[in-house]
Write a protein that holds these residues in place. Structure first.
Motif, mmCIF file in Angstrom:
data_model
loop_
_atom_site.group_PDB
_atom_site.id
_atom_site.type_symbol
_atom_site.label_atom_id
_atom_site.label_comp_id
_atom_site.label_asym_id
_atom_site.label_seq_id
_atom_site.Cartn_x
_atom_site.Cartn_y
_atom_site.Cartn_z
ATOM 1 N N SER A 85 0.837 -1.348 -0.042
ATOM 2 C CA SER A 85 -0.050 0.045 -0.070
ATOM 3 C C SER A 85 0.992 1.391 0.080
ATOM 4 C CB SER A 85 -0.913 0.039 1.189
ATOM 5 O OG SER A 85 -0.177 0.191 2.540
ATOM 6 N N ARG A 86 2.102 1.191 0.329
ATOM 7 C CA ARG A 86 2.999 2.063 0.097
ATOM 8 C C ARG A 86 3.523 2.530 -1.157
ATOM 9 N NH1 ARG A 86 7.286 0.819 4.808
ATOM 10 N NH2 ARG A 86 6.387 1.545 6.719
ATOM 11 N N TYR B 251 -0.760 0.919 -6.342
ATOM 12 C CA TYR B 251 -1.793 -0.202 -6.145
ATOM 13 C C TYR B 251 -2.772 0.328 -4.974
ATOM 14 C CZ TYR B 251 1.927 -3.284 -7.523
ATOM 15 O OH TYR B 251 3.120 -3.921 -8.463
ATOM 16 N N LYS B 252 -3.965 -0.258 -5.091
ATOM 17 C CA LYS B 252 -4.943 0.042 -4.427
ATOM 18 C C LYS B 252 -5.422 -1.449 -3.401
ATOM 19 C CE LYS B 252 -7.664 3.591 -5.054
ATOM 20 N NZ LYS B 252 -7.094 4.295 -4.077
ATOM 21 N N VAL B 253 -4.948 -1.280 -2.095
ATOM 22 C CA VAL B 253 -4.882 -2.595 -1.043
ATOM 23 C C VAL B 253 -6.223 -2.839 -0.207
ATOM 24 C CG1 VAL B 253 -3.818 -3.926 0.472
ATOM 25 C CG2 VAL B 253 -2.524 -2.783 -1.386
ATOM 26 N N THR B 254 -6.858 -3.878 -0.450
ATOM 27 C CA THR B 254 -7.813 -4.206 0.371
ATOM 28 C C THR B 254 -7.546 -5.549 1.492
ATOM 29 O OG1 THR B 254 -9.750 -3.647 -0.805
ATOM 30 C CG2 THR B 254 -10.167 -5.231 0.773
ATOM 31 N N ILE B 255 -7.574 -5.344 2.646
ATOM 32 C CA ILE B 255 -6.969 -6.458 3.516
ATOM 33 C C ILE B 255 -8.243 -7.424 3.943
ATOM 34 C CG2 ILE B 255 -5.985 -7.173 5.646
ATOM 35 C CD1 ILE B 255 -4.568 -4.162 4.953
ATOM 36 N N VAL B 256 -8.396 -8.496 3.518
ATOM 37 C CA VAL B 256 -9.832 -9.467 3.888
ATOM 38 C C VAL B 256 -9.079 -10.400 5.017
ATOM 39 C CG1 VAL B 256 -11.150 -10.962 3.220
ATOM 40 C CG2 VAL B 256 -10.722 -9.052 1.767
ATOM 41 N N SER C 53 -2.711 0.562 11.686
ATOM 42 C CA SER C 53 -2.875 1.825 11.706
ATOM 43 C C SER C 53 -1.952 2.645 10.369
ATOM 44 C CB SER C 53 -2.468 2.590 12.939
ATOM 45 O OG SER C 53 -0.992 2.616 13.000
ATOM 46 N N GLN C 54 -0.845 1.795 10.102
ATOM 47 C CA GLN C 54 0.154 2.284 9.128
ATOM 48 C C GLN C 54 -0.604 1.984 7.870
ATOM 49 O OE1 GLN C 54 2.858 4.169 9.963
ATOM 50 N NE2 GLN C 54 1.380 3.952 11.845
ATOM 51 N N CYS C 55 -1.363 0.745 7.786
ATOM 52 C CA CYS C 55 -2.057 0.453 6.485
ATOM 53 C C CYS C 55 -3.111 1.323 6.279
ATOM 54 C CB CYS C 55 -2.559 -1.136 6.511
ATOM 55 S SG CYS C 55 -1.363 -2.148 6.504
ATOM 56 N N ALA D 180 7.856 -9.940 3.360
ATOM 57 C CA ALA D 180 7.032 -9.086 2.652
ATOM 58 C C ALA D 180 7.736 -8.494 1.667
ATOM 59 C CB ALA D 180 6.654 -8.331 3.777
ATOM 60 N N GLU D 181 8.849 -8.009 1.785
ATOM 61 C CA GLU D 181 9.612 -7.622 0.370
ATOM 62 C C GLU D 181 9.538 -8.461 -0.859
ATOM 63 O OE1 GLU D 181 12.872 -4.940 3.009
ATOM 64 O OE2 GLU D 181 13.368 -6.630 1.793
ATOM 65 N N ARG D 182 9.758 -9.780 -0.338
ATOM 66 C CA ARG D 182 9.914 -10.904 -1.676
ATOM 67 C C ARG D 182 8.438 -10.953 -2.223
ATOM 68 N NH1 ARG D 182 11.376 -12.254 -6.014
ATOM 69 N NH2 ARG D 182 11.312 -14.336 -6.581
ATOM 70 N N ALA D 183 7.456 -11.002 -1.300
ATOM 71 C CA ALA D 183 6.178 -11.125 -1.840
ATOM 72 C C ALA D 183 5.712 -9.976 -2.505
ATOM 73 C CB ALA D 183 5.028 -10.886 -0.628
ATOM 74 N N ALA D 184 6.081 -8.510 -2.220
ATOM 75 C CA ALA D 184 5.894 -7.405 -3.119
ATOM 76 C C ALA D 184 6.486 -7.564 -4.345
ATOM 77 C CB ALA D 184 6.286 -6.128 -2.320
ATOM 78 N N GLU D 185 7.774 -8.034 -4.177
ATOM 79 C CA GLU D 185 8.506 -8.242 -5.473
ATOM 80 C C GLU D 185 7.777 -9.148 -6.614
ATOM 81 O OE1 GLU D 185 13.104 -8.106 -3.869
ATOM 82 O OE2 GLU D 185 12.385 -10.321 -4.785
ATOM 83 N N LEU D 186 7.113 -10.193 -6.188
ATOM 84 C CA LEU D 186 6.484 -11.158 -6.802
ATOM 85 C C LEU D 186 5.118 -10.622 -7.240
ATOM 86 C CD1 LEU D 186 6.813 -14.350 -4.694
ATOM 87 C CD2 LEU D 186 7.982 -14.008 -6.795
#
Ligand code: FAD
Length: 357
Positions: free
Chosen positions: A21-22, A26-31, A156-158, A340-346
């Motif tokens: 989300s940074r 990207y537009k992020v929804t957390i479910v 809160s950061q998200c 999380a960095e690797r997931a964001a790269e993927l």
């Protein structure tokens, strides 16, 4: 603008969602079925200590190595994250080296681990500083995370970066694509479902198993973070003590019971956990024994261990583009930013062909 749904609001889902989300693209929804504030046996993150005691081997150290700088930055500069530095002492009894805990802690117990140049103040303890029961030991500066503060901090950061939170229970991972807050179908789903990846339709990963951890949270101050390589109470019982930041109490553990789904506290185990902690660290009760422990609560959490190692990869499931980030066992916090960095790269890789259209 690609729409992304992250499934899971444990430390893995929240950290991944935060990094995604940074990115203003990207537009992020957390479910998620469970959110910070909930305590449930299916939701591991609130139960963790949580500290930074690396357990990966040198070849697999990327996730833990890349997480330390961010945890250290939060401990130093961001008090509202609920993380503080702690002096950590690791004691080794040679007889534990072949036991379950000795194997789990293999790298942690090394006198020359890969992380000696990552964490500050790493040193080998001289004999004069060792208790009688220890054959060797090391010390370094670690951190302890108050998960009751840190998980809401991540939320809160998200929120600050524009992410949206939704409660839902998914039967199939591809169902997440229809839950984006925009009302449009998501372009990609990130799977951070922890232990429930073993039961989620479209994933059903049977190599994910629980490793049961029973803990006691007390008000007493140990003065130091202490971990010993094993115990004399059985192969799956362990002994560690850490004080959480910001009045979070002291977490004493524990157990490492592979394949055990039991959610209830075992009172005999609780007694052994408290007895071992006071023997290891008499300062915990000022020399007054186990009766002087002031118990806040007892708890049980299930570490989501993936037998083949953490799953960080892309997959197309029922025409839905999915990035997996689950199966972190007992090290989900200390590897959270690296994974999380690797997931964001993927995610970037998976969405790249779309960006070119
Ligand atoms: P979880 O926290 O379990 O989150 C999974 C999320 O997915 C939840 O929000 C859940 O609701 C959601 N979800 C799952 N299935 C569905 C579905 N079908 N539909 C909708 N939502 C779904 N780690 C450390 O780094 N340091 C430590 O000191 C440490 N100590 C620990 C001590 C104990 C006693 C325990 C139990 C664990 C410890 N851990 C520690 C490990 C750490 O807690 C885990 O690795 C980490 O919490 C896993 O996080 P996760 O986000 O992957 O899973």
């Amino acid at each position: 603008m690609p729409n992304i749904v992250v499934v899971g609001a444990g430390v893995s889902g929240l950290t991944t969602a935060l990094l995604l989300s940074r990115n203003p693209a990207y537009k992020v929804t957390i479910v998620a079925k469970h959110m910070p504030g909930d305590y449930d046996i299916e939701y591991t993150s609130p139960w963790a200590g949580a500290n930074y005691l690396p357990v990966s081997n040198p070849a697999g150290s990327r996730w833990e190595k890349n997480t330390w700088p961010e945890l250290a930055r939060l401990a130093k500069d961001v008090p509202e994250a609920g993380i503080h530095f702690q002096n950590s002492v690791i004691l080794t009894r040679d007889k534990d080296l072949k036991a379950t805990s000795g194997q789990w802690f293999n790298e942690l117990l090394s006198k020359s681990p890969w992380f000696k140049d990552t964490v500050p103040d790493f040193r080998i303890l001289p004999k004069s500083e060792l208790p009688a029961e220890a054959d060797s030991g090391t010390a370094f500066t670690s951190v302890c995370i108050n998960t009751a503060v840190y998980l809401p901090y991540l939320v809160s950061q998200c929120l600050k970066t524009g992410a949206v939170f939704k409660r839902a229970v998914l039967a199939h991972i591809s169902d997440a694509a229809s839950l984006h807050a925009s009302g449009n179908r998501a372009d990609l789903v990130v799977n951070c479902t922890g232990l429930l990846a073993s039961k989620l339709g479209g994933v059903m990963d049977k190599t994910v198993i629980p490793v049961r951890g029973q803990i006691v949270v007390v008000r007493n101050d140990p003065g130091v973070m202490l971990t010993v390589s094993g115990t004399d109470d059985g192969d799956d019982e362990v002994c560690y003590i850490m004080q959480r930041a910001a009045g979070g109490g002291t977490v004493i553990g524990g157990t490492y019971q592979k394949g055990n789904w039991e959610s209830q506290v075992d009172p005999n185990q609780a007694l052994r956990i408290m007895k071992r902690a006071v023997e290891l660290c008499p300062a915990l009760t000022g020399g007054k024994g186990v009766e002087a422990l002031s118990v806040i609560r007892h708890g049980v959490g299930l570490r989501p261990l993936r037998l083949d190692g953490v799953r960080l990869e892309k997959e197309i499931i029922r025409e839905t583009s999915v990035v997996h980030n689950y199966g972190h066992g007992g090290w989900g916090y200390q590897a959270s930013y690296g994974c999380a960095e690797r997931a964001a790269e993927l995610v970037d890789e998976a969405l790249a062909p779309r960006a070119k259209l």
